[in-house]
Design an enzyme around this catalytic site. Structure first.
Site, PDB file in Angstrom:
ATOM      1  N   SER A 265       0.646  -1.252   0.039  1.00 18.37           N
ATOM      2  CA  SER A 265      -0.155  -0.129   0.028  1.00 18.37           C
ATOM      3  C   SER A 265       0.875   1.208   0.004  1.00 18.37           C
ATOM      4  O   SER A 265       2.131   1.316   0.175  1.00 18.37           O
ATOM      5  CB  SER A 265      -0.812  -0.147   1.308  1.00 18.37           C
ATOM      6  OG  SER A 265      -0.007   0.268   2.406  1.00 18.37           O
ATOM      7  N   LYS A 266       0.303   2.338  -0.076  1.00 19.58           N
ATOM      8  CA  LYS A 266       0.751   3.853  -0.435  1.00 19.58           C
ATOM      9  C   LYS A 266       1.528   3.853   1.040  1.00 19.58           C
ATOM     10  O   LYS A 266       2.674   4.299   1.225  1.00 19.58           O
ATOM     11  CB  LYS A 266      -0.133   4.748  -0.414  1.00 19.58           C
ATOM     12  CG  LYS A 266       0.529   6.075  -0.308  1.00 19.58           C
ATOM     13  CD  LYS A 266      -0.581   7.277  -0.423  1.00 19.58           C
ATOM     14  CE  LYS A 266       0.066   8.641  -0.039  1.00 19.58           C
ATOM     15  NZ  LYS A 266       1.020   8.707   0.787  1.00 19.58           N
ATOM     16  N   ARG A 267       0.968   3.469   2.201  1.00 20.81           N
ATOM     17  CA  ARG A 267       1.507   3.629   3.536  1.00 20.81           C
ATOM     18  C   ARG A 267       2.896   3.005   3.466  1.00 20.81           C
ATOM     19  O   ARG A 267       3.788   3.503   4.351  1.00 20.81           O
ATOM     20  CB  ARG A 267       0.526   2.850   4.504  1.00 20.81           C
ATOM     21  CG  ARG A 267      -0.552   4.070   4.916  1.00 20.81           C
ATOM     22  CD  ARG A 267      -0.574   3.823   6.581  1.00 20.81           C
ATOM     23  NE  ARG A 267      -0.554   4.952   7.241  1.00 20.81           N
ATOM     24  CZ  ARG A 267       0.142   6.161   7.449  1.00 20.81           C
ATOM     25  NH1 ARG A 267       1.114   6.081   6.759  1.00 20.81           N
ATOM     26  NH2 ARG A 267      -0.132   6.925   8.400  1.00 20.81           N
ATOM     27  N   ASP A 270       5.473   5.144   2.350  1.00 18.28           N
ATOM     28  CA  ASP A 270       5.707   6.242   3.180  1.00 18.28           C
ATOM     29  C   ASP A 270       6.489   5.809   4.356  1.00 18.28           C
ATOM     30  O   ASP A 270       7.812   6.471   4.877  1.00 18.28           O
ATOM     31  CB  ASP A 270       4.593   6.939   3.620  1.00 18.28           C
ATOM     32  CG  ASP A 270       3.710   7.470   2.502  1.00 18.28           C
ATOM     33  OD1 ASP A 270       4.464   7.754   1.632  1.00 18.28           O
ATOM     34  OD2 ASP A 270       2.682   7.919   2.753  1.00 18.28           O
TER      35      ASP A 270
END
Length: 512
Positions: A265-267, A270
């Site tokens: 995921s995008k998370r 990050d």
RNA sequence: GGUCCGUUCGUCUAGGGGUUAGGACGCAUCCCUUUCACGGAUGAAACACGGGUUCGAUUCCCGUACGGACUACCA
């Protein structure tokens, strides 16, 4: 059956394209090109609430950057358009109505509250799977339970309704997935999915079947998350009477988190500090920018090569493939079944490899541009020299300039650890002698003569050159490590080298 | 919970009834070298578990465990 191969990549414009979607696009592209077919981009924008401005352009730019531009798309339509589902809106209702007429679909008038109530009732009654299906539909408000007159009246009064597929009670649905083999599901486990929403738009399920049929798609290559609804799609082809031209299915394994479990995921990006999007995405509502592979310094071919090998391999031990070689080697049979964890270290390795194979002149342009941002005008020759010195040492092109600034900026500070260990009287003797030699040297100053001169200095003061090399490097670059020192000298020129040496001798104290 | 899918070194994977289970990334060591890196060499490192079939199973079958996806008027 020898239809022209036609595959589609069908993202929804709800935000930036996830890297998993990029891989799906890549596999579609590779399959199309391998089979002399067409790679089609279709925008699935049937959810008006989730539409995000700029997402379409983002998809276009991403695919272009990677060099996997679709043969047909909203911007370059073929003759089976429209390529944006919202533009086909009026058609879908006709197809849905056709299914109603054939008895494979029906109108449903249940409100959201009624649906919730039904689910609650079922849950309370310990029904394992509360869903709108062949059992429960008999208790709901739809054209199967309501009289024809009432249905007509409701429709005419403008009451909101949806059209649901009527899943048969007992039927074995089979589909032959190109990656997973035969998958069998009993229709009793399927529910009466909504085909037409109350806003007049189709759901994905209806739209993708109608579009794939109208666009003569031969192979549906998509993510594994679609596998559970594939049996429904097979049923729809049957209901429409399109079995003969039903595309073949290939459900791709997922891209997983590098650590732990679950879908990437995008998370994760990050959290672990790497991109999960092809190019930068500016979120207009939050003002945040999601970092892209392009801006991070990845070369498109490196990303492609990396992505291709996440779930696929050619069957031999080669790992480095250009886009053309990927096309040549690609087959669906060699796609794996299990999800692949996203390992950014491997992506970096690919990038290093491609960076090393990029022509000097091309990289020199990057260096010139980066230097300009810092206020330095670099000649082509100087930029090329920097590239030659640095390109085997970095992962991204942006580091080329970052790692070479000492060539333009004389050091004001010196690495203290190296200074305390290596800066000694021997080094000062050699350097002092060397600076004087440089002052009077009149020949061609290149790496070779720089070294010869340095050797002569060492000999003159009776010091072993090897023992003071790091100190020499420290004096001229400020650091204890870096590219070939003599090449650096050649680029700097004898005057600058002498100047830097003198500055170092004045500012560094001999501690041993 | 239900349905479906999956499981070979840390990671990406090759392989397939009898193999020293191969490669790559990463890691370690060594070589090269004025340093660092590049490059080269070497090394540590895997068939989830239990049954069955078989002379033999990591490979085939069945279970179990674990993981994942899906389970919306989202795609």
């Amino acid at each position: 059956m020898s239809r022209e191969v036609r595959v589609r990549f069908a993202p929804s414009p709800t935000g930036p394209l996830h890297i998993g979607g990029v891989r799906t696009a890549l596999y579609n592209y590779l399959f199309a090109k391998k089979n002399q077919g067409r790679f089609i981009l279709r925008i699935e924008d049937t959810d008006q609430a989730r539409y995000v401005a700029g997402a379409e352009e983002y998809i276009r730019e991403s695919l272009d950057w990677l060099g996997i531009t679709p043969d047909e798309s909203p911007w370059n339509p073929g003759d089976v358009g429209p390529y944006r589902q919202s533009e086909r809106k009026p058609d879908y209702m006709q197809y849905a109505l056709d299914l109603v007429k054939k008895g494979h679909a029906y109108y449903a008038f249940d409100t959201a509250e009624e649906l919730d109530a039904m689910r609650e009732r079922l849950t309370a009654a310990r029904v394992v799977q509360p869903q709108y299906n062949s059992i429960t539909r008999t208790q709901m408000k739809n054209s199967l339970t309501l009289s024809a007159e009432e249905v007509k009246a409701r429709l005419e009064s403008g009451e909101p309704y949806v059209i649901r597929v009527k899943i048969p009670r007992k039927e074995e649905v089979r589909l032959n997935d190109l990656i997973r083999g035969w998958v069998m599901v009993h229709s009793s486990t399927l529910d009466d999915k909504v085909l037409m929403k109350s806003d007049g738009m189709p759901t994905y399920h209806l739209a993708n079947i109608v579009d794939d049929h109208l666009m003569a798609i031969t192979h549906v290559i998509r993510g594994e998350e679609w596998l559970p609804s594939a049996p429904l799609h097979v049923l729809l082809y049957k209901f429409f009477g399109w079995e003969e031209t039903m595309p073949e299915f290939a459900h791709l394994p997922l891209l997983l988190k590098p650590d732990g479990n679950g879908k990437l995921s995008k998370r994760d990006g990050d959290r672990l500090g790497f991109p999960v999007f092809p190019i930068d995405w500016n979120n207009q509502s939050t003002g945040e920018t999601a970092i892209g592979f392009r801006e991070q310094g990845y070369l498109p071919d490196a990303l492609l090569n990396f992505l291709a090998f996440l779930g696929w391999n050619p069957g031999d031990e080669r790992e480095l493939f250009t886009k053309e070689e990927l096309v040549e080697a690609f087959t669906i049979e060699r796609i794996g079944k299990a999800g692949a964890k996203f390992d950014i270290a491997k992506a970096k390795w690919y990038n290093e490899h491609y960076l090393r194979n990029t022509p000097i002149e091309e990289l020199a342009k990057f260096v010139q541009a980066d230097a300009k941002l810092d206020g330095f005008e670099l000649s082509e020759e100087k930029a090329a020299a920097i590239v030659r010195l640095t390109k085997d040492r970095v992962t991204f092109s942006a580091e080329l300039w970052k790692e070479s600034q000492f060539l333009v900026l004389a050091p004001q500070k010196f690495d203290e650890q190296v200074a305390s260990k290596k800066w000694n009287t021997d080094a000062v003797k050699v350097l002092g002698n060397y600076a004087e030699r440089l002052d009077v040297f009149t020949g061609q100053f290149d790496a070779e003569t720089a070294k010869t001169l340095l050797g002569e200095s060492a000999e003159a003061v009776e010091v072993k050159l090897g023992k003071v090399m790091q100190a020499v490097r420290l004096a001229v670059t400020g650091a204890g490590a870096g590219p070939d020192l003599m090449e650096i000298f050649a680029i700097l020129g004898q005057e600058e080298v002498a100047k830097r040496i003198r500055f170092a001798m004045e500012n560094l104290e001999v501690t041993s």
